[in-house]
Design a protein around this motif. Structure first.
Motif, PDB file in Angstrom:
ATOM      1  N   UNK A  98       0.820  -1.214   0.000  1.00  0.00           N
ATOM      2  CA  UNK A  98       0.000   0.000   0.000  1.00  0.00           C
ATOM      3  C   UNK A  98       0.858   1.270   0.000  1.00  0.00           C
ATOM      4  N   UNK A  99       2.153   1.130  -0.175  1.00  0.00           N
ATOM      5  CA  UNK A  99       3.044   2.290  -0.063  1.00  0.00           C
ATOM      6  C   UNK A  99       2.919   3.209  -1.267  1.00  0.00           C
ATOM      7  N   UNK A 102      -5.891  -7.460  -4.918  1.00  0.00           N
ATOM      8  CA  UNK A 102      -5.218  -6.250  -4.454  1.00  0.00           C
ATOM      9  C   UNK A 102      -5.575  -5.089  -5.382  1.00  0.00           C
ATOM     10  N   UNK A 103      -6.104  -3.976  -4.843  1.00  0.00           N
ATOM     11  CA  UNK A 103      -6.560  -2.877  -5.698  1.00  0.00           C
ATOM     12  C   UNK A 103      -5.458  -2.362  -6.631  1.00  0.00           C
ATOM     13  N   UNK A 105      -9.974   0.852  -2.373  1.00  0.00           N
ATOM     14  CA  UNK A 105      -9.120   0.060  -1.509  1.00  0.00           C
ATOM     15  C   UNK A 105      -7.663   0.465  -1.551  1.00  0.00           C
ATOM     16  N   UNK A 106      -7.272   1.320  -2.525  1.00  0.00           N
ATOM     17  CA  UNK A 106      -5.890   1.789  -2.486  1.00  0.00           C
ATOM     18  C   UNK A 106      -5.726   2.720  -1.279  1.00  0.00           C
ATOM     19  N   UNK A 107      -4.517   2.892  -0.840  1.00  0.00           N
ATOM     20  CA  UNK A 107      -4.238   3.731   0.338  1.00  0.00           C
ATOM     21  C   UNK A 107      -4.526   5.198   0.038  1.00  0.00           C
ATOM     22  N   UNK A 108      -5.402   5.805   0.827  1.00  0.00           N
ATOM     23  CA  UNK A 108      -5.691   7.220   0.645  1.00  0.00           C
ATOM     24  C   UNK A 108      -4.483   8.086   1.050  1.00  0.00           C
ATOM     25  N   UNK A 109      -3.708   7.601   1.978  1.00  0.00           N
ATOM     26  CA  UNK A 109      -2.481   8.318   2.353  1.00  0.00           C
ATOM     27  C   UNK A 109      -1.495   8.326   1.185  1.00  0.00           C
TER      28      UNK A 109
END
Length: 561
Positions: free
Chosen positions: A292-293, A490-491, A506-510
């Motif tokens: 998710x980075x 995995x998105x 589902x991807x990291x909003x950060x």
């Protein structure tokens, strides 16, 4: 890694979407198709036989995505000879086609929606000839047996699933009159849960069972295709169908993290582009990042932009021009291109490179195409089978955009492709329209080997996003150690050459925020990207694992003996 992934559909069913077998497995985007494959495998057929049964089944269950009126890249790994061949059944332009066919009287490009639903958008279909050539070389069953499960399903009736329901609601405007008669009985769209019989398609299948594939290219089906198109201003002649030929191609080969990878070759640019992306990414150590980075998304995005710049410039039909394939996959060239990636900020100046320095051939002038914001996402289907002898088929097939051209052959129940619109609308480049030529595709059927043994096979639909779906699933398995279903779910993200990124929920909003601070833009909302079907081979434990993508009603099947 744990299996706490979020599926990308409201209808996910892990029991349907995953399967394990000791002898054979199959995966496709619709239960009718996978059930057909399972029947053939249990009856002693091999992977080639079962894959052909899948293709006919998909024409019943997913007619908006693929069918006998379209094309496909039918990749076969033959275990006994340890060879990989691609039976290329891509569409070809009719003899009356010409470079300016998609320009209006003022020399301007006809809007995509208009040109993609006309009879001039239909290329000569090739999937049937590709499958028949593969069957004659490797298959074990009569063609009639392979068609039978789909013919029975068409006669029995098909239940409209949520995928078909959404496609009809979103793309009803693409349907011609004959298609409306089937999908809009009494003027009302079929809805989820409705059961409808496909009597005309079943009739077509019965003709093919009796008379063989030649009936499509020379017999009564061919005559119906030409008659239907002529009535709508088309340019296809009986001679175009009769003279259609497939090619049997070597795959494009590449390496990644100690694996050898076979994928599609030109005129499908998908394999070359995917292999370029992986080789660009191989220069970075993913062990220091998590899935998710922002760094992962950043590297994915910049690698896609570099590879797609080359894809757009240098892709075409190798029968009609020099393609710098060796240069595009040359490791020194890609090492040079990798220098364009900096974590400081999105590289605003990424453009196509100069692979001609690393290959033979005559350098060509690149003709840039006008930007078209209204182009729809392509709809396609991927399926894969492995049998108890170790043979593998990975096939991506299509009618191009949803419901293809929307033109259904009168009285025969199948829609025709709109793959002519995969040519450049503005002439002059490698991908301009010419008679007999094949347009550039992004289909990416892929088989991955470790120590000369197949360990993974996969593919996806989705037009250009196919490339993104395939390489990201590979990285998820090989770099992030995910199991097969987790790697598929995995998105994903996608972009081509510009700053705009398509993304899945589902991807990291950060990470999204970090990417935006570095010059990227994200589409307003998430949407599904691709529909991966895959098989993973565990040689140590003797198991085959198949998985389908929750973005459609996919089904995996496993056989233990």
């Amino acid at each position: 890694m744990g299996k706490n992934f979020k599926t990308r559909s409201r209808r996910s069913d892990l029991n349907r979407e995953t399967a394990t077998g000791k002898a054979a497995v199959a995966a496709s985007a619709h239960p009718i198709a996978t059930d057909a494959a399972e029947k053939i495998l249990k009856d002693g057929g091999n992977a080639i036989d079962a894959a052909i049964a899948i293709q006919f089944g998909l024409n019943v269950g997913e007619p908006m995505m693929t069918g006998i009126g379209g094309s496909g890249f039918f990749m076969v790994y033959h275990a006994e000879s340890k060879t990989v061949k691609i039976f290329d059944g891509h569409t070809r332009a009719p003899a009356a086609a010409y470079p300016e066919i998609f320009l209006d009287d003022k020399g301007e490009v006809i809007p995509f929606r208009e040109r993609s639903t006309k009879a001039t958008a239909v290329g000569v279909p090739g999937i049937l000839k590709a499958m028949e050539a593969a069957r004659k070389e490797y298959g074990t069953k009569p063609l009639a047996d392979l068609i039978e499960p789909a013919a029975e399903a068409a006669e029995k009736g098909v239940e409209v699933n949520w995928v078909m329901d959404e496609s009809l609601k979103n793309f009803e405007y693409r349907l011609s009159d004959h298609a409306r008669n089937l999908f809009m009985p009494n003027g009302k769209l079929l809805c989820e849960g409705d059961v409808y019989k496909k009597e005309h398609l079943a009739k077509t299948f019965r003709i093919l069972q009796r008379e063989g594939i030649d009936a499509f290219y020379e017999g009564e089906i061919a005559e119906a295709i030409v008659s239907t198109l002529k009535d709508l201003g088309g340019i296809m002649e009986l001679s175009d169908l009769k003279s259609y030929r497939i090619s049997i191609d070597e795959p494009a080969w590449g390496t990644y993290r100690g694996h050898r990878i076979a994928s599609s070759n030109m005129p499908s640019a998908g394999g070359t582009t995917m292999l370029q992306i992986l080789k660009l990414l191989e220069g970075f150590d993913f062990s220091q990042y998590h899935a998710k980075s922002w760094e992962k998304y950043y590297l994915f995005t910049e690698a896609m932009r570099i590879a797609f710049a080359d894809k757009i410039a240098f892709s075409g039909d190798p029968e009609f021009g020099d393609i710098p394939l060796k240069g595009m996959l040359n490791e020194d060239y890609l090492a040079e291109r990798r220098k364009l990636i900096s974590f400081d900020r999105r590289n605003d100046s990424i453009d196509f490179g100069n692979p001609w320095k690393y290959t033979d051939g005559n350098e060509i002038n690149v003709v840039r195409q006008p930007f078209e914001p209204e182009r729809e996402r392509s709809e396609t289907s991927h399926y894969t089978v492995m049998d108890k002898w170790g043979n593998i088929v990975a096939c991506t097939s299509t009618v191009e955009h949803p419901f293809g051209s929307g033109i259904m052959v009168d009285g025969y129940g199948f829609v025709l492709n709109n793959e002519m619109t995969d040519f450049d609308a503005f002439p002059g480049g490698l991908n301009e329209v010419k008679p007999g030529k094949r347009p550039v595709s992004c289909k990416t059927p892929t088989i991955i080997f470790k120590d000369d043994k197949p360990v993974l096979t996969l593919g996806s639909p989705g037009g250009p996003t196919i490339v993104g779906s395939v390489f990201q699933t590979i990285v998820n398995v090989l770099d992030f150690g995910m199991d097969l279903k987790e790697a598929i779910e995995e998105p994903r993200i996608f972009n081509s050459t510009g700053p705009l990124i398509g993304w899945e929920a589902g991807i990291s909003m950060e990470a999204k925020g970090e990417m935006e601070s570095k010059g990227f833009e994200f589409a307003e909302g998430p949407f599904p990207l691709g529909n991966v079907q895959a098989i993973q081979i565990d040689h140590e434990k003797g198991f085959l694992h198949a998985a389908t993508d929750s973005s459609r009603e996919g089904k995996a099947a496993g056989i233990n003996e």
